[in-house]
Write a protein that holds these residues in place. Structure first.
Motif, PDB file in Angstrom:
ATOM      1  N   ARG A  62      53.629  -3.644  50.086  1.00  0.00           N
ATOM      2  CA  ARG A  62      54.842  -4.072  50.790  1.00  0.00           C
ATOM      3  C   ARG A  62      54.546  -5.075  51.906  1.00  0.00           C
ATOM      4  N   GLY A  63      53.581  -5.941  51.660  1.00  0.00           N
ATOM      5  CA  GLY A  63      53.273  -7.006  52.607  1.00  0.00           C
ATOM      6  C   GLY A  63      52.518  -6.580  53.844  1.00  0.00           C
ATOM      7  N   ARG A  75      35.373   5.371  52.745  1.00  0.00           N
ATOM      8  CA  ARG A  75      36.131   5.928  51.619  1.00  0.00           C
ATOM      9  C   ARG A  75      37.626   5.880  51.923  1.00  0.00           C
ATOM     10  N   SER A  76      38.412   5.435  50.929  1.00  0.00           N
ATOM     11  CA  SER A  76      39.868   5.410  51.124  1.00  0.00           C
ATOM     12  C   SER A  76      40.393   6.836  51.223  1.00  0.00           C
ATOM     13  N   LYS A  77      41.559   6.988  51.823  1.00  0.00           N
ATOM     14  CA  LYS A  77      42.146   8.316  52.009  1.00  0.00           C
ATOM     15  C   LYS A  77      42.340   9.040  50.691  1.00  0.00           C
ATOM     16  N   ASP A  78      42.668   8.288  49.623  1.00  0.00           N
ATOM     17  CA  ASP A  78      42.869   8.923  48.315  1.00  0.00           C
ATOM     18  C   ASP A  78      41.569   9.076  47.534  1.00  0.00           C
ATOM     19  N   GLY A  79      40.453   8.586  48.080  1.00  0.00           N
ATOM     20  CA  GLY A  79      39.148   8.708  47.438  1.00  0.00           C
ATOM     21  C   GLY A  79      38.897   7.739  46.301  1.00  0.00           C
ATOM     22  N   GLN A 105      42.987   5.865  39.959  1.00  0.00           N
ATOM     23  CA  GLN A 105      43.186   6.756  41.103  1.00  0.00           C
ATOM     24  C   GLN A 105      43.746   6.054  42.333  1.00  0.00           C
ATOM     25  N   VAL A 106      43.875   4.730  42.280  1.00  0.00           N
ATOM     26  CA  VAL A 106      44.401   3.989  43.435  1.00  0.00           C
ATOM     27  C   VAL A 106      45.853   4.398  43.664  1.00  0.00           C
ATOM     28  N   SER A 107      46.180   4.725  44.901  1.00  0.00           N
ATOM     29  CA  SER A 107      47.545   5.161  45.249  1.00  0.00           C
ATOM     30  C   SER A 107      48.578   4.147  44.770  1.00  0.00           C
ATOM     31  N   SER A 108      49.715   4.649  44.339  1.00  0.00           N
ATOM     32  CA  SER A 108      50.756   3.800  43.743  1.00  0.00           C
ATOM     33  C   SER A 108      51.320   2.781  44.732  1.00  0.00           C
ATOM     34  N   TRP A 109      51.200   3.008  46.037  1.00  0.00           N
ATOM     35  CA  TRP A 109      51.735   2.057  47.016  1.00  0.00           C
ATOM     36  C   TRP A 109      50.891   0.786  47.105  1.00  0.00           C
ATOM     37  N   LYS A 163      40.773 -10.979  45.156  1.00  0.00           N
ATOM     38  CA  LYS A 163      41.740  -9.883  45.186  1.00  0.00           C
ATOM     39  C   LYS A 163      41.853  -9.272  43.803  1.00  0.00           C
ATOM     40  N   VAL A 164      42.152  -7.991  43.783  1.00  0.00           N
ATOM     41  CA  VAL A 164      42.502  -7.268  42.565  1.00  0.00           C
ATOM     42  C   VAL A 164      43.960  -6.887  42.741  1.00  0.00           C
ATOM     43  N   SER A 165      44.797  -7.313  41.791  1.00  0.00           N
ATOM     44  CA  SER A 165      46.248  -7.105  41.922  1.00  0.00           C
ATOM     45  C   SER A 165      46.775  -6.272  40.769  1.00  0.00           C
TER      46      SER A 165
END
Length: 196
Positions: A62-63, A75-79, A105-109, A163-165
């Motif tokens: 969301r920008g 480590r990201s919060k979602d691992g 596993q990357v969060s949907s947001w 970037k990975v999009s």
């Protein structure tokens, strides 16, 4: 088969069989700088100059940057995203720093994962030898999918590398290579957002 990428070029993150990749690794490599030092007696000798580059990943949705993965937050919060550790010198062969992304596993947001490199030591890219970033399939013995040579030498201390999009068809990788200035990934967040 690996693709040598140019700025702005994209590749789909899929296996050669067409199946979607599940785990990719972004690797950053560079060499220690060799410099000539002159003694007070006029003799010269070659010495190594350690350059501390840092690879980071900015998770954007969301920008806005929602989370930054770097040497201080491995480590990201979602691992789903893991930084493998900090290399302070560039010594050694191969990738000096890596960030592993478990795509399912990357969060949907998260819409974009922007990879940056910055010179924490403040050295400019004119002083950095053989720097490159590559993306590899971590589920297939680190098969290299693409490589981007960081050829831009100049007075900048940082680059938005790639970037990975997320797309409706899966994930894509885009080489960016946009120069900037900053010693930390957080300082590069505005530039990373401009590159979307």
């Amino acid at each position: 088969m690996s693709i040598s990428l140019a700025k702005g070029q994209s590749i789909d993150l899929a296996k050669t069989s067409g199946a979607a990749l599940t785990k990719v690794r972004m690797g950053l490599g560079w060499d220690v700088k060799l410099v000539e030092k002159r003694s007070i007696f006029g003799r010269t000798r070659t010495v190594e100059k350690a350059i501390d580059l840092d690879a980071s990943a900015l998770l954007i949705g969301r920008g806005k940057v929602g989370e930054t993965i770097y040497f201080g937050h491995l480590r990201s919060k979602d691992g789903s995203i893991v930084h493998t550790g900090d290399n302070l010198t560039g010594k050694g062969d191969g990738d000096d720093e890596s960030i592993v992304v478990d795509l399912p596993q990357v969060s949907s947001w998260v819409e974009h994962i922007v990879f940056t490199v910055n010179s924490y030591s403040g050295d400019t890219f004119a002083d950095i030898d053989n720097a490159s970033v590559r993306v590899v399939d971590s589920t297939d013995r680190d098969a290299e999918l693409g490589r981007f040579t960081l050829t831009g030498s100049g007075p900048h201390t940082a680059l938005v590398m790639a970037k990975v999009s997320r797309t409706p068809a899966g994930w894509t990788f885009t080489a960016i290579g946009r120069p900037g200035n900053g010693r930390t990934a957080q300082q590069l967040a505005p530039l990373a957002l401009e590159c979307l």
